[in-house]
Structures are given as structure tokens and as C-alpha cells.
Design an enzyme around this catalytic site. Sequence first.
Site, PDB file in Angstrom:
ATOM      1  NE  ARG A  80      -2.276  -1.365   3.554  1.00 42.59           N
ATOM      2  CZ  ARG A  80      -1.717  -0.610   4.471  1.00 42.59           C
ATOM      3  NH1 ARG A  80      -1.788   0.703   4.390  1.00 42.59           N
ATOM      4  NH2 ARG A  80      -1.112  -1.150   5.498  1.00 42.59           N
ATOM      5  CE1 TYR A 223       2.100  -7.289  -4.212  1.00 41.12           C
ATOM      6  CE2 TYR A 223       1.113  -6.461  -2.199  1.00 41.12           C
ATOM      7  CZ  TYR A 223       1.856  -7.419  -2.862  1.00 41.12           C
ATOM      8  OH  TYR A 223       2.343  -8.507  -2.179  1.00 41.12           O
ATOM      9  CE  LYS A 232      -6.445  -3.868   4.569  1.00 38.72           C
ATOM     10  NZ  LYS A 232      -6.378  -4.237   5.958  1.00 38.72           N
ATOM     11  CG  HIS A 252      -7.164  -3.291  10.061  1.00 34.59           C
ATOM     12  ND1 HIS A 252      -5.863  -2.882  10.208  1.00 34.59           N
ATOM     13  CD2 HIS A 252      -7.126  -4.287   9.132  1.00 34.59           C
ATOM     14  CE1 HIS A 252      -5.069  -3.586   9.418  1.00 34.59           C
ATOM     15  NE2 HIS A 252      -5.808  -4.447   8.759  1.00 34.59           N
ATOM     16  CB  SER A 274      -0.777  -3.825   8.078  1.00 36.14           C
ATOM     17  OG  SER A 274      -1.910  -3.037   7.775  1.00 36.14           O
ATOM     18  CB  CYS A 276       0.499  -6.663  14.033  1.00 36.59           C
ATOM     19  SG  CYS A 276       1.715  -5.370  13.701  1.00 36.59           S
ATOM     20  CG  ASP A 299      -7.459  -7.394   6.789  1.00 32.50           C
ATOM     21  OD1 ASP A 299      -6.527  -7.202   7.587  1.00 32.50           O
ATOM     22  OD2 ASP A 299      -7.660  -6.661   5.805  1.00 32.50           O
ATOM     23  NE  ARG A 391       0.006  -8.680   2.558  1.00 31.30           N
ATOM     24  CZ  ARG A 391      -0.581  -8.290   3.688  1.00 31.30           C
ATOM     25  NH1 ARG A 391      -1.673  -8.895   4.130  1.00 31.30           N
ATOM     26  NH2 ARG A 391      -0.073  -7.315   4.403  1.00 31.30           N
TER      27      ARG A 391
HETATM   28  P1  GTP Z   1      -2.604  -7.755   7.425  1.00 28.67           P
HETATM   29  O1  GTP Z   1      -3.109  -8.799   6.486  1.00 28.67           O
HETATM   30  O2  GTP Z   1      -1.461  -6.957   6.847  1.00 28.67           O
HETATM   31  O3  GTP Z   1      -3.653  -6.861   7.979  1.00 28.67           O
HETATM   32  O4  GTP Z   1      -1.873  -8.489   8.628  1.00 28.67           O
HETATM   33  P2  GTP Z   1      -2.253  -9.558   9.766  1.00 28.67           P
HETATM   34  O5  GTP Z   1      -2.475  -8.807  11.040  1.00 28.67           O
HETATM   35  O6  GTP Z   1      -3.300 -10.498   9.333  1.00 28.67           O
HETATM   36  O7  GTP Z   1      -0.848 -10.280   9.883  1.00 28.67           O
HETATM   37  P3  GTP Z   1      -0.456 -11.819  10.036  1.00 28.67           P
HETATM   38  O8  GTP Z   1      -1.358 -12.595  10.934  1.00 28.67           O
HETATM   39  O9  GTP Z   1      -0.301 -12.378   8.679  1.00 28.67           O
HETATM   40  O10 GTP Z   1       0.953 -11.689  10.766  1.00 28.67           O
HETATM   41  C1  GTP Z   1       2.108 -11.403  10.112  1.00 28.67           C
HETATM   42  C2  GTP Z   1       3.338 -11.617  10.936  1.00 28.67           C
HETATM   43  O11 GTP Z   1       3.128 -11.629  12.355  1.00 28.67           O
HETATM   44  C3  GTP Z   1       4.024 -12.937  10.594  1.00 28.67           C
HETATM   45  O12 GTP Z   1       5.373 -12.679  10.363  1.00 28.67           O
HETATM   46  C4  GTP Z   1       3.819 -13.768  11.837  1.00 28.67           C
HETATM   47  O13 GTP Z   1       4.840 -14.708  11.992  1.00 28.67           O
HETATM   48  C5  GTP Z   1       3.788 -12.728  12.950  1.00 28.67           C
HETATM   49  N1  GTP Z   1       3.002 -13.189  14.124  1.00 28.67           N
HETATM   50  C6  GTP Z   1       1.686 -13.484  14.139  1.00 28.67           C
HETATM   51  N2  GTP Z   1       1.287 -13.915  15.365  1.00 28.67           N
HETATM   52  C7  GTP Z   1       2.389 -13.871  16.155  1.00 28.67           C
HETATM   53  C8  GTP Z   1       2.631 -14.184  17.528  1.00 28.67           C
HETATM   54  O14 GTP Z   1       1.760 -14.589  18.286  1.00 28.67           O
HETATM   55  N3  GTP Z   1       3.918 -14.011  17.978  1.00 28.67           N
HETATM   56  C9  GTP Z   1       4.905 -13.560  17.169  1.00 28.67           C
HETATM   57  N4  GTP Z   1       6.118 -13.424  17.696  1.00 28.67           N
HETATM   58  N5  GTP Z   1       4.719 -13.269  15.855  1.00 28.67           N
HETATM   59  C10 GTP Z   1       3.476 -13.404  15.360  1.00 28.67           C
HETATM   60  C1  SPV Z   2      -2.999  -4.561   5.347  1.00 25.60           C
HETATM   61  O1  SPV Z   2      -2.004  -3.933   4.943  1.00 25.60           O
HETATM   62  O2  SPV Z   2      -3.535  -4.319   6.456  1.00 25.60           O
HETATM   63  C2  SPV Z   2      -3.569  -5.643   4.531  1.00 25.60           C
HETATM   64  C3  SPV Z   2      -3.027  -5.863   3.195  1.00 25.60           C
HETATM   65  O3  SPV Z   2      -4.479  -6.304   4.974  1.00 25.60           O
HETATM   66  S1  SPV Z   2      -3.653  -4.772   2.003  1.00 25.60           S
HETATM   67  O4  SPV Z   2      -4.885  -5.325   1.460  1.00 25.60           O
HETATM   68  O5  SPV Z   2      -2.655  -4.630   0.925  1.00 25.60           O
HETATM   69  O6  SPV Z   2      -3.933  -3.481   2.598  1.00 25.60           O
HETATM   70 MN    MN Z   3      -5.112  -5.645   7.017  1.00 26.30          MN
END
Ligand code: GTP
Ligand code: SPV
Ligand code: MN
Length: 608
Positions: A80, A223, A232, A252, A274, A276, A299, A391
Site C-alpha cells: 500500500r 497491488y 481497505k 480492521h 497490518s 501484526c 482482516d 501474500r
Molecule cells: P494484514 O493482512 O497486513 O492486515 O496483517 P495480519 O495482522 O493479518 O498479519 P499476520 O497474521 O499475517 O501476521 C504477520 C506476521 O506476524 C508474521 O510474520 C507472523 O509470523 C507474525 N506473528 C503473528 N502472530 C504472532 C505471535 O503470536 N507471535 C509472534 N512473535 N509473531 C506473530
Molecule cells: C494490510 O495492509 O492491512 C492488509 C493488506 O491487509 S492490504 O490489502 O494490501 O492493505
Molecule cells: Mn489488514
Amino acid sequence: MTVLAPPDTSTLPSRSDLSGWVSEVASLTGADEVVWCDGSDGQLQGLRDLAVARGTLIPLDPERHPGSYLARSAPDDVARVEDRTYIASATPEDAGPTNNWREPQALRAELAGCFAGSMRGRTMYVVPFSMGPVGGPLSGLGVEVTDSPYVVLSMAIMTRIGDAPRELIEGGEPWVRTVHSVGMPLVDDEGNRREDVAWPSNDTKHIAHFPETREVWSFGSGYGGNALLGKKCFALRIASVIARDEGWLAEHMLIIRVTSPQGRRYHVAAAFPSACGKTNMAMMQPSLPGWSVETLGDDIAWMRKGPDGRLRAINPEAGLFGVAPGTGETTNPTAMAALGSDVIYTNVALTDDGDVWWEGKTPQTPERLTDWRGDPWTPDSESPAAHPNARFTVAMSAVPSAADDWEDPEGVAVDAIVVGGRRASNVPLVAQSRDWAHGVFMGASVSSEQTAAAAGATVGELRRDPFAMLPFCGYDMGQHWAHWLSVGEALGDGAPKIFAVNWFRRGDDGSIMWPGFSDNSRVLKWIAARLDGEADARDTAAGMLPLDGAIDTEGLDLADGLMEAIFDVDAAAWAKEADLTEEFFQTFAATLPAAMTEQLGELRARLV
Ligand code: GTP
Ligand code: SPV
Ligand code: MN
């Protein structure tokens, strides 16, 4: 195709009837052809074949990855673009200090210049879509016009597209108009044709939102959130404004159902910035025996007070656009199982035999790969094989942990709201808010170390990200908190309880202390006990914390003193935190709710 009048390039099309608007957009963009997407398998297969022929999609090994493809984006179109994302509300005050406000008429004129002729030589696809089950009481309708087959195929996974939403729109239901162009016409002003590239895009990028007229115009990027406009742009930035106007919430947040060994069910909605951990938590396999987690969303949550007086949540999406790096059998086996077939991967690495790989997928790193840019890669290479914001796009229906009723149009009643971020210090593993206003304060004061999900981010640098909505709230954040306060008031005793979590606190040696992932179920168990009134807590500046030993750590091999360290509330560090929060709050001036200032005062009072 019908013959169209010469385009009016002084401003953007604004007709509100679907076919008239589509004709106006086609005329402005100069597309060769207009194709209406009906959502049929045949039409989608035709688009996949076309994308393969153009090199946009690379088919993976059909034995191991049936129906799955790899896309490689342009190297500068990988996330983004927050600095080119605008909220063009009537006044800068409506957008607030954290958004890039643009004057709507001037922006319309600038965009008209960009979109004029931007689809020459290309096909313009019209994608009617529904966010949420088609026709559901909490759902919303939109149309995305795009010149990218990759976007159509992604929208077909991420939303419900085709004739059903189109018929509702033509029947008079309200809908959101969204237009996307990669910004690379194949025919120039002199009529010269140029070759297409696998991932067309433009150095100039604009992701523009017009909240009053419920419109999105996205130019120059193919993207993710820049281009899949249901996500979003509509479901958060535009929907948050609609939600404010209508008394509901567009957030979110992931949504899960947690079931205890006794069969008690709890619905949890959690906001993390994001990359996290939302997708991970949404698919958690609890390490605690007898507990289970079912996925409702990963999400975005749309939440509204239901007839029963409870806050009811739906997931407006139909698919996942999940972060690949860090997703593996140990961290997220459920996501790995969801990736069996019909996946579009973007910017992961490729093996010689048509398999995909990314950092964290397997414990062993392959000896040889083709990296996300298409270059040869070995473990000695300096940059990662997969882009950090690589992704996977896959249907919710492929997720083994999806709840049977994840598409229930009435949604689920939310028992707990969780907010959190990626914080190396200060913020304890879990804390409950004392009441709703304190919970809103917890959400308003979230800060988090930045990730690769936004282009140009200084990864690891701390920034404020209230309710994980900094890049996604379509209006002033101070008003967002006021809106949260009023939603809480309307819900009264039926309101969910609010918690803050932090899986990412680091110890003295710099490593993350909490094992995280499946062990986050231990935190969910405490949250469930609090909801049931079965656990006492101690009141601290950081909120209501678990009593010593109240987090179930059985079976974990934790270092001595780790639980104390992870719950430590350091008065000096929190005083500093309060100062930074005050500084941040001051940027909102007029719209900062008095309750937030009071909460800050209470926090300080607890530190002396
Ligand atoms: P968006 O799709 O961008 O909104 O992100 P999301 O919040 O869905 O992120 P996602 O769950 O894919 O997490 C991405 C990163 O966080 C990865 O690198 C994971 O390994 C890390 N992660 C997720 N849960 C944990 C946790 O409980 N502990 C740690 N240390 N890392 C975590
Ligand atoms: C985020 O960045 O929080 C996402 C991926 O979930 S995107 O759809 O590219 O914003
Ligand atoms: Mn997101």
C-alpha cells in the site's frame, strides 16, 4: 461496443445509475472493450488463461498446487502507498490530521487527467461485488471497474462478485463506485501501440477516496489494498464514514469463535495493525487441550447493534490476502492447509519444479530458488527470496477452521474486543479495560512497530496506530473515538468487554518473550474467565492485569521471571508513554473527546 461521445476530461464521471456510469468511465478511459463479470467459472477460467498468456500469472505444479498461480509485481509496486492515499472529504477537518486530505474538485480534475485514455488498448472489466453475504442486512454493495485481469481474479476470491450483486444494484440498492486503472495504456496519444508487460503499473500512483459521494479512484498500482478496492478502500475507508453516519463500526479486525472445554462459546473481534498477527490469531490452533478456535474473519469486521441489543459482527470479505513470510507448519498450520489449491501467490519465491517458498515456510531453506523479482537466488543471496509483504490470496471456504456459519448474514454477537500492536517494551501481554471509555482509550493509544505492509515504512519504527486504523479511517480519528464512545453508550450493559494484548514484548536479551501463536490461547482462556466473572484482576496504570499465576502456563518451558517481566508496568516508562499520548492527542484538538483527556488524567494519577 457502442460509440461513445468524446470524454469530458475536466472532471470525473459522476452518474449514479450503473450502466450510465460505466459508459462514462469507458468513455473517459478509452477502453477498447467493456466486459461485465458475471462471476461464472467459465469467464474466470478465461481470465486465468489470458493472465498466463500475458505472463502475469505463472501456473504452479498442477499436482501439488492445483489451480494455483504465482504473480510477480513490478519491483516498486509491492505494498500500500500511504503517502499517495487521499481522503477527499469536503473539508480538511473531516479528514483529520492523520489523513492526506485533498480538495475534492481539484483532485477530481487531476484524476480526470490521469484516467483520460488510461485504458486505451485494454479491456475494461466491470465487477459488481458484495461485501458480506449478498443481500444480508449488514452487507454492502459495490462495483469495481478495472483494467487488470489479476484484480478481477483476486476480487473473485476476496468478495462475492457477479450477477447477484449486479441485480441488487440495478434494483435500486445503494452501492459504492470504485474505479481502478494500472495506468499503462497500450496505445499512446498518437495511436502508437506498445507491448504489454507482465505487471503493468505507473510511477504516478493515486488512491483517492471521496467519502461524501462514496467513490474510490485508484490509479497506477496493481497491488493489494491499492487495487482490490473492496478491501481497505471500500470496507474500511468509505465504510467507516458510512458507519459513522449510520451508527455502526467498520474496523480492521479479525473475528473468531473460541470454545472452551466446557463448550462455552465466546466471540472475539481483534484489531492489530497490518502484519501484526490477525490472520494468525484468526486461525489459531490452541495449545490448551479442549479449547478450539473457529475462523469468522481475518482482516475486517463490520459491526452493528442487533435486534438483541448486542454488537453483531460480520466479515465483509470472502477470502484472505494473507502475509506469506512467517507462515509455516509451526506458526500457522491452518493457513498452510488452506493453501492446497486455487491460490494466487504474489511475490513469493519459485522452485525449479513449480513449488513456492518464502521465509518461514519450512525450517530448511532450499538450495536454489527464483526470487520474487524473477532472479536466481541461493541462501547466500543478500535479500530475501520472497518480498516481506508477499501474500497469498485464497477463499475463506478453503480455510479448514472456518466456522460452519461464517457466512451467516446476521453475524455473531461479539463478547470481547481486543486491541493490540507490536511493542518491544512497556505494553503487557494482556490487560482488560476498566470500562468502555478506558477501552476506547486503550484503542486510541495503540502504537506499533511498522511492518512491510506499507511502502516506504521504516520497518520496526514505532508509530501511533489507533485501533489499527491509522491508514484506514476515512474521517477524523478524534471523531472515530467519539463514535466508539457513542456506540458503547448505545450498547449499554450488552457491550463487549475491551482488552489490550501484546505478543511482541522483548526481554533483556532482545528476543520476543512470549511464545505466541498457539500459546495465545492461554491469553484467550484468561479473557474467557474474565467474561464469565471467574477471574479476579489487579488494577494498574496499564489496566486490569491477571493475578500472579492466573495465565495458564502449564506445559510451557518459560524462563524464571518471564511472566513477571511480561506483565511489568514500569512507572517511569508509562509516564513517558502518557506524555507521548498527550502529544498525539493534541494533534486532534477540537475533536478529541473529553473522555480521552480524562482517561489520560486517570492514567497519570495511577502512576504517582
Ligand atoms: P494484514 O493482512 O497486513 O492486515 O496483517 P495480519 O495482522 O493479518 O498479519 P499476520 O497474521 O499475517 O501476521 C504477520 C506476521 O506476524 C508474521 O510474520 C507472523 O509470523 C507474525 N506473528 C503473528 N502472530 C504472532 C505471535 O503470536 N507471535 C509472534 N512473535 N509473531 C506473530
Ligand atoms: C494490510 O495492509 O492491512 C492488509 C493488506 O491487509 S492490504 O490489502 O494490501 O492493505
Ligand atoms: Mn489488514
